[in-house]
Design a protein around this motif. Structure first.
Motif, mmCIF file in Angstrom:
data_model
loop_
_atom_site.group_PDB
_atom_site.id
_atom_site.type_symbol
_atom_site.label_atom_id
_atom_site.label_comp_id
_atom_site.label_asym_id
_atom_site.label_seq_id
_atom_site.Cartn_x
_atom_site.Cartn_y
_atom_site.Cartn_z
ATOM 1 N N ALA A 313 0.819 -1.202 0.000
ATOM 2 C CA ALA A 313 0.000 0.000 0.000
ATOM 3 C C ALA A 313 0.854 1.254 0.000
ATOM 4 C CB ALA A 313 -0.931 -0.012 1.217
ATOM 5 N N TRP A 314 1.988 1.209 0.689
ATOM 6 C CA TRP A 314 2.837 2.386 0.784
ATOM 7 C C TRP A 314 3.467 2.742 -0.559
ATOM 8 C CZ3 TRP A 314 2.778 6.470 3.242
ATOM 9 C CH2 TRP A 314 3.887 7.271 3.452
ATOM 10 N N GLN A 315 3.618 1.746 -1.437
ATOM 11 C CA GLN A 315 4.158 2.038 -2.758
ATOM 12 C C GLN A 315 3.265 3.009 -3.511
ATOM 13 O OE1 GLN A 315 5.106 -1.451 -5.009
ATOM 14 N NE2 GLN A 315 6.130 -2.455 -3.303
ATOM 15 N N ASP A 316 1.964 2.927 -3.297
ATOM 16 C CA ASP A 316 1.035 3.841 -3.957
ATOM 17 C C ASP A 316 0.900 5.147 -3.181
ATOM 18 O OD1 ASP A 316 0.498 1.988 -5.935
ATOM 19 O OD2 ASP A 316 -1.123 1.064 -4.800
ATOM 20 N N THR A 317 0.913 5.074 -1.860
ATOM 21 C CA THR A 317 0.617 6.246 -1.049
ATOM 22 C C THR A 317 1.797 7.198 -0.946
ATOM 23 O OG1 THR A 317 -0.878 4.869 0.260
ATOM 24 C CG2 THR A 317 -0.275 6.995 1.191
ATOM 25 N N ALA A 318 3.014 6.672 -0.846
ATOM 26 C CA ALA A 318 4.182 7.526 -0.627
ATOM 27 C C ALA A 318 4.364 8.579 -1.716
ATOM 28 C CB ALA A 318 5.436 6.673 -0.472
ATOM 29 N N PRO A 319 4.272 8.229 -3.011
ATOM 30 C CA PRO A 319 4.422 9.282 -4.030
ATOM 31 C C PRO A 319 3.318 10.333 -3.952
ATOM 32 C CG PRO A 319 4.688 7.090 -4.999
ATOM 33 C CD PRO A 319 4.164 6.893 -3.615
ATOM 34 N N ARG A 320 2.111 9.915 -3.607
ATOM 35 C CA ARG A 320 1.014 10.878 -3.490
ATOM 36 C C ARG A 320 1.250 11.817 -2.306
ATOM 37 N NH1 ARG A 320 -4.315 8.000 -2.856
ATOM 38 N NH2 ARG A 320 -5.205 10.002 -3.513
ATOM 39 N N ALA A 321 1.790 11.286 -1.205
ATOM 40 C CA ALA A 321 2.096 12.131 -0.057
ATOM 41 C C ALA A 321 3.213 13.114 -0.390
ATOM 42 C CB ALA A 321 2.489 11.261 1.144
ATOM 43 N N ARG A 322 4.213 12.657 -1.135
ATOM 44 C CA ARG A 322 5.296 13.541 -1.546
ATOM 45 C C ARG A 322 4.766 14.675 -2.430
ATOM 46 N NH1 ARG A 322 10.216 15.687 -0.638
ATOM 47 N NH2 ARG A 322 10.609 13.727 0.470
ATOM 48 N N GLN A 323 3.879 14.329 -3.357
ATOM 49 C CA GLN A 323 3.288 15.355 -4.221
ATOM 50 C C GLN A 323 2.425 16.322 -3.407
ATOM 51 O OE1 GLN A 323 1.364 12.723 -6.938
ATOM 52 N NE2 GLN A 323 3.314 12.080 -7.869
ATOM 53 N N LEU A 324 1.771 15.802 -2.375
ATOM 54 C CA LEU A 324 0.996 16.663 -1.480
ATOM 55 C C LEU A 324 1.915 17.667 -0.793
ATOM 56 C CD1 LEU A 324 -1.498 17.483 0.206
ATOM 57 C CD2 LEU A 324 -0.960 15.558 1.731
ATOM 58 N N ALA A 325 3.034 17.186 -0.262
ATOM 59 C CA ALA A 325 3.973 18.079 0.422
ATOM 60 C C ALA A 325 4.494 19.151 -0.528
ATOM 61 C CB ALA A 325 5.132 17.268 1.004
ATOM 62 N N GLU A 326 4.821 18.758 -1.748
ATOM 63 C CA GLU A 326 5.337 19.722 -2.723
ATOM 64 C C GLU A 326 4.279 20.768 -3.070
ATOM 65 O OE1 GLU A 326 6.534 17.157 -5.854
ATOM 66 O OE2 GLU A 326 8.439 16.563 -4.885
ATOM 67 N N ALA A 327 3.015 20.335 -3.189
ATOM 68 C CA ALA A 327 1.944 21.283 -3.481
ATOM 69 C C ALA A 327 1.744 22.254 -2.324
ATOM 70 C CB ALA A 327 0.642 20.533 -3.789
ATOM 71 N N LEU A 328 1.831 21.758 -1.087
ATOM 72 C CA LEU A 328 1.676 22.625 0.079
ATOM 73 C C LEU A 328 2.786 23.669 0.145
ATOM 74 C CD1 LEU A 328 0.638 19.926 2.710
ATOM 75 C CD2 LEU A 328 -0.829 21.751 1.813
ATOM 76 N N ILE A 357 -3.754 6.480 3.132
ATOM 77 C CA ILE A 357 -4.228 7.858 3.098
ATOM 78 C C ILE A 357 -3.015 8.770 2.978
ATOM 79 C CG2 ILE A 357 -5.557 9.654 4.256
ATOM 80 C CD1 ILE A 357 -6.911 7.477 5.911
ATOM 81 N N PRO A 358 -2.879 9.551 1.909
ATOM 82 C CA PRO A 358 -1.781 10.521 1.848
ATOM 83 C C PRO A 358 -1.830 11.441 3.064
ATOM 84 C CG PRO A 358 -2.863 10.338 -0.289
ATOM 85 C CD PRO A 358 -3.710 9.563 0.690
ATOM 86 N N SER A 359 -0.735 11.519 3.789
ATOM 87 C CA SER A 359 -0.716 12.229 5.072
ATOM 88 C C SER A 359 0.499 13.133 5.156
ATOM 89 C CB SER A 359 -0.677 11.227 6.236
ATOM 90 O OG SER A 359 -1.755 10.314 6.169
ATOM 91 N N ALA A 360 0.319 14.256 5.836
ATOM 92 C CA ALA A 360 1.424 15.177 6.080
ATOM 93 C C ALA A 360 1.193 15.878 7.403
ATOM 94 C CB ALA A 360 1.542 16.202 4.954
ATOM 95 N N LEU A 361 2.284 16.243 8.053
ATOM 96 C CA LEU A 361 2.226 17.027 9.281
ATOM 97 C C LEU A 361 2.754 18.418 8.956
ATOM 98 C CD1 LEU A 361 3.113 15.917 12.858
ATOM 99 C CD2 LEU A 361 4.037 18.067 11.981
ATOM 100 N N ILE A 362 1.948 19.426 9.246
ATOM 101 C CA ILE A 362 2.316 20.806 8.932
ATOM 102 C C ILE A 362 2.671 21.537 10.215
ATOM 103 C CG2 ILE A 362 1.585 22.973 7.884
ATOM 104 C CD1 ILE A 362 -0.481 21.424 6.279
ATOM 105 N N GLU A 363 3.926 21.959 10.326
ATOM 106 C CA GLU A 363 4.303 22.906 11.367
ATOM 107 C C GLU A 363 4.034 24.291 10.780
ATOM 108 O OE1 GLU A 363 5.221 22.541 14.426
ATOM 109 O OE2 GLU A 363 5.822 20.436 14.606
ATOM 110 N N LEU A 364 2.977 24.942 11.237
ATOM 111 C CA LEU A 364 2.605 26.246 10.701
ATOM 112 C C LEU A 364 3.672 27.291 11.003
ATOM 113 C CD1 LEU A 364 -1.076 26.095 11.919
ATOM 114 C CD2 LEU A 364 -0.322 25.873 9.543
ATOM 115 N N GLY A 365 4.387 27.091 12.043
ATOM 116 C CA GLY A 365 5.449 27.972 12.495
ATOM 117 C C GLY A 365 5.931 27.434 13.824
#
Length: 409
Positions: A313-328, A357-365
């Protein structure tokens, strides 16, 4: 090997040796004719599914009428005939196909109340192939119905496709909005970072509500939240909340503080076995340690989840999470908001260990930065940040839809 003796519960199962075969895996497993069999005896059913590689799978036993439902992520049926030679006293019908979310489903209409006794997935570490083995025994109808799940509830939680003969050919469903799960970090007995009487838990909850309002007003996403009050939610509970909401995206929101050195600006963290730097390691440890405040030690559980994450499952999710981080990062930067000098980092954050589930942790500051702390308390600044994140999520969603369409072709 993972073994279960409980039916009517949702299971996501992978064999422990999977990591050894990971390098040779393709994106989709195939059902192999050799070794695949459905065998009936007087009071039992035995189902063996031979696979080209191990897959995450989940199963349920449904009542009225008795059925066994297996979902796989993902599996190509390859035309293997499973039901040949099985008497109607044991198997009335069999259906298989692909669900709208990309999972594959197998439904056995049972000829009698057969209760699941065991399920296991064995992996050949040399070939990388796997066998899923299920064993069912005939029981009294009353015993079966006590443990089986109601089909209508299951259909709402997952999908109604193939559950009944008349639903064997799925009709296109009305487009639904993707669900963003916002996870305001900390809360309750865990205030997070604190500066001058200001608590991280309060700052990120206020921001999460603001971001939710922005997203809902735009109408592209539906939004759920792991907490909407000053209450403690365990790290494992946050993941469960995302699954319960059937979230398509998971964003954990934080505004931490470092004990030494200077950090400022937004950072997007992705899951990684090893932290990308000392600060990431410190933050991951702080976030995970919060569960100990409630007496919850997830150590054993997260090891098991990590094996799943780093497999199929991570093979599919990891690239999507990376693309999410880049978009953010692009969205925050284009809005003129301050980014950390290394805006994308990784850490062993338990809260990011969702399987699919594509996931990311955002440190707003960082509250340890006076400038960031002032921004985090400024409603104008937080609104600009919410708009920037919303722009980024919409861009990511468009790109992700296009990518998924290409993969389906």
């Amino acid at each position: 090997m993972v073994r279960h003796a409980v039916c009517a519960i949702l299971m996501l199962v992978l064999a422990a040796p999977m990591a050894a075969a990971q390098g040779s895996m393709s994106a989709q497993a195939r059902l192999l004719e050799g070794g695949t069999a459905l065998v009936a005896s007087r009071d039992s059913l035995a189902l063996d599914l031979a696979l080209s590689q191990p897959v995450p799978y989940r199963l349920r036993v449904l009542a009225a009428p008795p059925r066994l439902v297996l979902d796989f992520n993902t599996l190509d049926w390859a035309g293997v005939d499973l039901g040949a030679g099985v008497p109607r006293s044991h198997l009335r019908a069999l259906r298989q196909g692909h669900l709208p979310d990309g999972w594959s489903r197998l439904v056995l209409d049972l000829g009698a109340p057969f209760q699941l006794e065991t399920s296991e997935q064995r992996v050949d570490t040399e070939s990388g192939q796997a066998i899923i083995s299920l064993r069912l025994r005939r029981v009294a109808l009353e015993e079966f119905e006590r443990t089986a799940q109601d089909a209508s509830r299951f259909a709402v939680q997952t999908s109604p496709e193939f559950l009944n003969p008349q639903a064997a050919s799925p009709t296109p469903a009305a487009p639904s909005k993707p669900i963003v799960m916002l996870d305001p970090g900390h809360g309750g007995i865990d205030p997070g970072a604190e500066r001058d009487g200001i608590r991280e838990a309060d700052l990120v909850l206020t921001f999460a509500r603001q971001l939710r309002e922005v997203l809902l007003r735009r109408g592209v996403f539906d939004v759920a939240m792991t907490r909407d009050a000053d209450e403690f939610v365990s790290l494992d509970g946050r993941i469960r909340a995302a699954r319960s909401a059937q979230a398509d995206l998971f964003l954990s929101l934080h505004a931490d503080a470092l004990p030494e050195g200077l950090a400022t600006g937004a950072v997007i963290y992705l899951l990684g076995d090893e932290a990308s730097d000392d600060s990431a390691a410190y933050l991951a440890e702080r976030h995970d340690r919060a569960d100990m405040l409630a007496g919850v030690d997830l150590t054993g559980n997260t090891d098991e989840i990590a094996r799943v994450l780093m497999s199929v499952a991570w093979q599919d999710t990891a690239p999507r999470a990376r693309q999410l981080a880049e978009a953010l990062v692009d969205g925050v930067g284009e809005a003129g908001m301050r980014l950390h000098r290394r805006p994308i980092q990784s850490g062993a954050f338990t809260v990011l260990r969702a399987v699919d589930i594509p996931s990311a942790l955002i440190e707003l500051g960082f509250m340890s930065s006076p400038r960031d702390l002032a921004n985090l308390q400024d409603p104008d600044w937080t609104l600009r940040m919410a708009d920037a994140l919303a722009d980024a999520l919409e861009l990511w969603h468009e790109r992700d839809l296009a990518l998924q369409e290409l993969l389906r072709q």
